[in-house]
Enzyme design. Structure first.
Site, PDB file in Angstrom:
ATOM      1  N   GLY B 168      -8.947  -8.971  22.461  1.00  0.00           N
ATOM      2  CA  GLY B 168      -8.609  -8.005  23.497  1.00  0.00           C
ATOM      3  C   GLY B 168      -7.196  -7.492  23.316  1.00  0.00           C
ATOM      4  O   GLY B 168      -6.743  -7.272  22.190  1.00  0.00           O
ATOM      5  N   GLY B 169      -6.479  -7.356  24.427  1.00  0.00           N
ATOM      6  CA  GLY B 169      -5.124  -6.816  24.386  1.00  0.00           C
ATOM      7  C   GLY B 169      -4.192  -7.632  23.507  1.00  0.00           C
ATOM      8  O   GLY B 169      -3.219  -7.106  22.959  1.00  0.00           O
ATOM      9  N   GLY B 403      -1.503  17.926  -6.385  1.00  0.00           N
ATOM     10  CA  GLY B 403      -0.922  17.447  -5.137  1.00  0.00           C
ATOM     11  C   GLY B 403      -0.559  15.972  -5.207  1.00  0.00           C
ATOM     12  O   GLY B 403       0.421  15.534  -4.604  1.00  0.00           O
ATOM     13  N   ALA B 404      -1.349  15.219  -5.960  1.00  0.00           N
ATOM     14  CA  ALA B 404      -1.066  13.784  -6.048  1.00  0.00           C
ATOM     15  C   ALA B 404       0.207  13.527  -6.855  1.00  0.00           C
ATOM     16  O   ALA B 404       0.923  12.569  -6.594  1.00  0.00           O
ATOM     17  CB  ALA B 404      -2.256  13.050  -6.653  1.00  0.00           C
TER      18      ALA B 404
END
Lengths: 126, 513
Positions: B168-169, B403-404
């Site tokens: 959970g939290g 781009g790489a």
């Protein structure tokens, strides 16, 4: 009681995993040695296949769309984790698709020259 | 009663934690107690406990009758390799290590002290979750911890070890820290557990499959390290801290290295195959560059098409980022982008220079990548590199396309020095793709298109698939002999250690998370 011991041996820069069985006294037979080259710390190429399914069979899937350049195993064959199953040409690279775990090849779903999409099952291991 | 006796009695109660039978059960589960963990982790006899007498203030649901030594969390400070650290260790033997108001307040207290003092903080998590009897006060406790985690982010190292349940939290404090180490089979992290998932979606899954160490190492990318025992996890903490400064204002610790800087490695001249289509393992190159070949990989098993981790050159810590050609052809995908950006920002926060080894054909094509948001994930790579002010040295091993090429810490993005091996190919795209576009008409009009295409691709390769065009335009500072790589990198880093670099003043950047 024969005991099987496992060794990792490096010969000419290649790593071999070796099982050696001790046969005890009174026998002149040499120890049975099974050697298969393994690639050290080979990361699994197909993480999806690793999860396994309920039956314990692992499907090795194509991580990339590409062309099957070579199939290195046959059905029924025993393979070690990290052993090359299929060479898949994709992104201008001859990608080695390796066994995520030790096992037996229960089915080979592709053959040389096939085009596959990402997620297609290449080999099924048990 | 004698006052001295009373102190002794109280101390004995606190040190007994949940009592011998609960400690024994902890051992049966393969777990050490909170105090055993602290004792193993810290330098001998350096632990100073604070808040040992703190107890809960709950009165509802029978809590007024419940004794909870140290309120289920041992807190304090001590030393690791002589350097101070703050620590909290949740104690599963006391109310299941559940987090109530005062338990949380104790954690907040060491967080506050660590932040003010500029000292790393280590959290050993082993807790059943919120102490439900304390209701909203327990919830508030979590919130106050998250806030402090965030405030401390990038100021002091925050290291988390998950050594039991974290549900959970409770998972969000670890998630906000720099490094998460998980112990196989005893540690699990999830937002909703197997029972809730079963009830809501009908899926059946074991706790280990859902949130165990290997799941988070290999599948979700939440964990940085998965280990087999408490001891190995705590060794991991010491190892991580050995590379890190006490806080963002300090330099990382330098050790003596006996490995000569000018060490020549002949194997490096042969590691990159002549055939650009053949994969190889970049791990060999990383090992060769670093002192004693000692590399500490993080998130190994997740997005293995990219390798990140820590090592040293000449005793100085460095962060290594490397494409891995043997996995997914070394492409950058969504997960690799996240892994890279997070690591570069971690290294930059703590003054660790970054060495980037480049061999990538580009971003991974595919609908799942585009639909998954490779644009915004890939942008993090550019952002992290351009933002970083630590020394940045890039070495292009082979492919650096499009781009790489830019993304992998190119000169354009702010690399201080870019080196290349003679095998480097820097181009807008690979030779085949480029030939297809530039020479399309000639290929289509040819009697033998395949042959023409191959010839044109070769022509393109001859002209552009080398480091000299980029070097001629100043995008590469030096083309080096592979066997002398370690020496060149060491010299480059030495020349950059006092680098000062600044970015414009602002609240904070807006990284495309």
């Amino acid at each position: 009681m024969p005991t099987v011991r496992r060794f990792r041996i490096t010969i000419n820069g290649k790593v071999y995993e070796v099982e050696a069985e001790e046969l005890g006294e009174g026998t002149s037979e040499p120890s049975r040695v099974v050697a298969a080259p393994v690639t050290a710390s080979a990361p699994p190429v197909a993480p999806k296949a690793q999860q396994g399914s309920v039956s314990g069979a692992a499907q090795v899937e194509a991580p990339l769309p590409g062309l099957v350049l070579d199939v290195k195993v046959d059905a029924g064959q025993t393979v070690d984790a990290g052993q090359v199953l299929v060479i898949l040409e994709a992104m201008k690279m001859e990608n080695e698709i390796v066994a995520p775990d030790n096992g037996v090849v229960s089915a080979v779903r592709v053959s040389k020259g096939d085009n596959v999409s990402a997620g297609d099952v290449l080999v099924v291991l048990e | 009663m004698d006052k001295k006796e009373e102190l002794k009695r109280r101390q004995a109660d606190i040190e007994a934690m949940g009592g011998p039978s609960r400690v024994e059960r902890q051992h049966q589960m393969g777990k050490w107690s909170a105090r055993e963990r602290i004792q193993y982790l810290l330098d001998a006899n350096t632990f100073e406990e604070i808040g040992a007498h703190v107890t809960h203030r709950g009165t509802r649901f029978g809590m007024d009758a419940v004794q909870a030594p140290a309120d289920g969390v041992v807190t304090g400070f001590g030393r690791i390799e002589g350097r101070p650290v703050y620590i909290f260790a949740q104690d599963f033997t006391v109310l299941g290590g559940s987090l109530g108001e005062m338990h949380a307040a104790k954690i907040q207290r060491v967080q506050d002290l660590a932040l003010k003092s500029g000292v790393p903080i280590i959290g050993l998590n082993d807790s059943g979750g919120a102490r439900i009897q304390e209701g909203v006060d327990a919830l508030n406790g979590y919130g106050e911890i998250f806030k402090r985690n965030t405030w401390a982010s990038g100021v002091i190292p925050q290291i988390t070890v998950i050594m039991g349940p974290s549900a959970g939290g409770a998972v969000y404090s670890p998630a906000l820290t720099d490094v998460i180490i998980m112990v196989r089979h005893t540690a699990q992290m999830f937002i909703t557990g197997p029972q809730v998932i079963q009830a809501v979606t009908g899926e059946t899954v074991s706790a280990e499959d859902l949130g165990g160490a290997d799941t988070h190492l290999k599948r979700s990318g939440v964990a940085h390290l998965a280990v087999d025992s408490d001891a190995e996890a705590l060794d991991g903490v010491r190892r991580v801290l050995s590379f890190l400064p006490q806080n963002w204002m300090e330099e990382p610790p330098v050790v003596k290295s006996r490995d000569p800087l000018e060490r020549i490695d002949e194997t490096l001249a042969r590691v990159v195959p002549d055939d650009a289509n053949k994969p190889y393992d970049v791990a060999g190159i990383i090992g060769s560059i670093l002192d004693e070949g000692d590399f500490f990989p993080l998130q190994k098993g997740y997005a293995d098409n990219l390798v990140v981790g820590l090592g040293r050159i000449g005793g100085h810590p460095v962060g290594i980022v490397a494409n891995q050609p043997r996995v997914l052809a070394g492409t950058l995908d969504i997960n690799a982008s996240d892994k890279l950006a997070r690591f570069v920002r971690f290294a930059d926060a703590f003054n660790i220079p970054i060495v980037t080894l480049v061999d990538t054909p580009g971003y991974l094509p595919g609908t799942s990548q585009e639909y998954g948001g490779i644009i915004r994930h890939g942008a993090k790579v550019l952002y992290a590199y351009a933002e970083a002010t630590v020394p940045k040295v890039t070495l292009i091993l082979r492919k650096a396309y499009g781009g790489a090429y830019l993304a992998m810490c190119s000169r354009s993005l702010g690399a201080d020095l870019v080196l290349a091996w003679p095998t480097a190919e820097i181009a807008v795209m690979g030779p085949d793709g480029a030939a297809n576009i530039i020479f399309r008409r000639e290929i289509e009009g040819s009697d033998n298109p395949a042959e023409t295409k191959a010839a044109k691709a070769e022509e393109y390769r001859q002209q552009f698939a080398n480091p000299y065009v980029a070097a001629g335009h100043g995008y590469i500072d030096a083309v080096i002999e592979p066997e002398k790589t370690r020496g060149h990198l060491a010299q480059a880093l030495m020349a950059l250690y006092n680098k000062q670099d600044h970015r414009p003043k602002r609240h904070h950047g807006n990284i495309p998370v």
